[in-house]
Design a protein around this motif. Structure first.
Motif, short mmCIF file in Angstrom:
data_model
loop_
_atom_site.label_atom_id
_atom_site.label_comp_id
_atom_site.label_asym_id
_atom_site.label_seq_id
_atom_site.Cartn_x
_atom_site.Cartn_y
_atom_site.Cartn_z
N LYS A 4 0.80 -1.22 0.00
CA LYS A 4 0.00 0.00 0.00
C LYS A 4 0.84 1.28 0.00
O LYS A 4 0.32 2.34 -0.25
CB LYS A 4 -0.96 0.01 1.18
CG LYS A 4 -0.31 0.10 2.52
CD LYS A 4 -1.34 0.15 3.61
CE LYS A 4 -0.65 0.29 4.96
NZ LYS A 4 -1.56 0.61 6.01
N LYS A 7 3.03 2.74 -5.22
CA LYS A 7 2.07 2.74 -6.32
C LYS A 7 2.83 3.02 -7.60
O LYS A 7 3.92 3.60 -7.58
CB LYS A 7 1.01 3.83 -6.11
CG LYS A 7 0.34 3.81 -4.75
CD LYS A 7 -1.02 3.21 -4.85
CE LYS A 7 -1.70 3.28 -3.48
NZ LYS A 7 -3.05 2.85 -3.55
N LYS A 8 2.23 2.66 -8.74
CA LYS A 8 2.83 2.96 -10.03
C LYS A 8 1.79 3.61 -10.91
O LYS A 8 0.62 3.23 -10.90
CB LYS A 8 3.37 1.71 -10.69
CG LYS A 8 4.56 1.12 -9.94
CD LYS A 8 5.22 0.00 -10.69
CE LYS A 8 6.42 -0.50 -9.89
NZ LYS A 8 7.19 -1.50 -10.61
N LYS A 9 2.23 4.62 -11.67
CA LYS A 9 1.33 5.31 -12.59
C LYS A 9 2.16 5.91 -13.72
O LYS A 9 3.13 6.62 -13.47
CB LYS A 9 0.55 6.41 -11.88
CG LYS A 9 -0.40 7.13 -12.81
CD LYS A 9 -1.22 8.19 -12.12
CE LYS A 9 -2.15 8.77 -13.16
NZ LYS A 9 -2.89 9.88 -12.73
N TRP A 13 7.05 5.31 -10.44
CA TRP A 13 6.65 4.71 -9.17
C TRP A 13 6.60 5.81 -8.13
O TRP A 13 7.32 6.80 -8.21
CB TRP A 13 7.57 3.56 -8.75
CG TRP A 13 9.04 3.89 -8.62
CD1 TRP A 13 10.01 3.63 -9.53
CD2 TRP A 13 9.70 4.54 -7.52
NE1 TRP A 13 11.23 4.07 -9.09
CE2 TRP A 13 11.08 4.63 -7.84
CE3 TRP A 13 9.29 5.05 -6.30
CZ2 TRP A 13 12.02 5.21 -7.00
CZ3 TRP A 13 10.21 5.63 -5.44
CH2 TRP A 13 11.57 5.70 -5.80
N GLU A 110 -3.76 7.51 -2.38
CA GLU A 110 -4.60 6.31 -2.28
C GLU A 110 -5.38 6.07 -3.57
O GLU A 110 -5.67 4.92 -3.91
CB GLU A 110 -5.56 6.41 -1.09
CG GLU A 110 -4.85 6.37 0.26
CD GLU A 110 -3.99 5.12 0.45
OE1 GLU A 110 -4.41 4.01 0.06
OE2 GLU A 110 -2.86 5.26 0.97
N LEU A 112 -4.38 6.51 -6.60
CA LEU A 112 -3.53 6.08 -7.72
C LEU A 112 -3.77 4.63 -8.06
O LEU A 112 -4.07 3.82 -7.25
CB LEU A 112 -2.04 6.29 -7.41
CG LEU A 112 -1.57 7.73 -7.33
CD1 LEU A 112 -0.13 7.79 -6.86
CD2 LEU A 112 -1.70 8.42 -8.67
#
Length: 112
Positions: A4, A7-9, A13, A110, A112
């Motif tokens: 948690k 995150k990756k977008k 990262w 959160e 993402l």
């Protein structure tokens, strides 16, 4: 610290370390771009909103602009990039961190 807190977008990262949100290039981005030769980095203290142009990276295969994944204030820049751009080509993508954000709404992370 995975799960948690990581995150990756959009080939970036984002890691929340309990205080700041670190942003770096994923291995996928490194492979897509090839060897990175230059990075135009933001300035510390600058404010960004989600989607604002954040970092421009020049590499052997492409020039790519990465949008900000979060809204916040740049709190630090990886100074090693200025000394040796190859840190952005590191197999361990955690070493390819670019910058950190502060003053981020945790709800954005959160989402993402």
């Amino acid at each position: 610290m995975a799960g948690k807190h990581l995150k990756k977008k959009d080939n970036l990262w984002i890691l929340f370390n309990g205080k700041e949100y670190c942003v770096g290039l994923t291995n996928e981005a490194q492979e897509e771009l090839g060897e990175i030769t230059f990075a135009n980095l933001p300035k510390e203290g600058k404010n960004y909103k989600i989607g604002d142009p954040l970092v421009e990276v020049e590499a052997e295969k492409a020039v790519n602009e990465f949008a900000s994944p979060l809204s916040g204030t740049v709190s630090s820049i990886n100074e090693k990039i200025g000394e040796d751009i190859s840190v952005l080509n590191d197999q361990d993508e955690m070493n390819a961190w670019i910058l950190s954000f502060k003053d981020v709404d945790p709800k954005e992370f959160e989402a993402l």
